[in-house]
Design a protein around this motif. Structure first.
Motif: not given
Length: 159
Positions: A51-67
């Motif tokens: 759960h990500r409070p910034k978006y108040d959503d439930w999702s699979h863990p994920k995130g942006k790639l670094k350079r």
């Protein structure tokens, strides 16, 4: 409209160029995992949702790639950062494409078995749940993420 699908360069390792180099610099590149384990209370399959409070959503863990970061390395890093668990990567599942904040976004997902770890709430992820597949599908905020549950079950030969 968002639909999960494989793109021509989506091989099991995330494509021939596993870094986020692209001709389209406006596309946000991200990676994640459908993290799973066998329940310590009976051995049934459970999936990890965050759960990500910034978006108040439930999702699979994920995130942006670094350079310059490898797609799979990003997925495993994000699992560790968001869940506190190490992950043993399994098969590549597929990519999901959609528009977020007026920019195209591509997220590549892998199946990953949870290893050792312990969740500690933080600013980015404040809750974590381990749920059976049907309950996880229902809890996910974005319908597009439900297809990843089905892809995992297929990859684990459970369908």
């Amino acid at each position: 409209m968002s639909t999960p699908h494989d793109t021509p360069d989506d091989s099991p390792d995330g494509g021939p160029d596993r870094t986020a180099q692209t001709a389209d610099p406006t596309t946000v590149r991200a990676a994640g995992c459908v993290l799973w384990r066998r329940s310590p209370f009976g051995g049934e399959l459970e999936l990890c949702l965050v759960h990500r409070p910034k978006y108040d959503d439930w999702s699979h863990p994920k995130g942006k790639l670094k350079r310059g970061e490898d797609w799979l390395a990003c997925a495993l890093r994000e699992v560790a950062e968001e869940t506190g668990y190490a992950a043993r990567p399994g098969p590549y599942l597929h990519a999901v494409h959609y528009v977020a904040q007026d920019r195209p976004k591509e997220v590549r997902y892998w199946a990953a078995e949870a290893g050792a770890g312990r969740f500690v709430p933080n600013d980015e992820v404040d809750r974590l749940l381990w749920l059976p597949p049907a309950a996880a599908r229902e809890r996910l905020t974005q319908p597009r993420d439900g297809a990843l549950v089905d892809a995992l079950l297929t990859a684990l030969h459970l369908t």
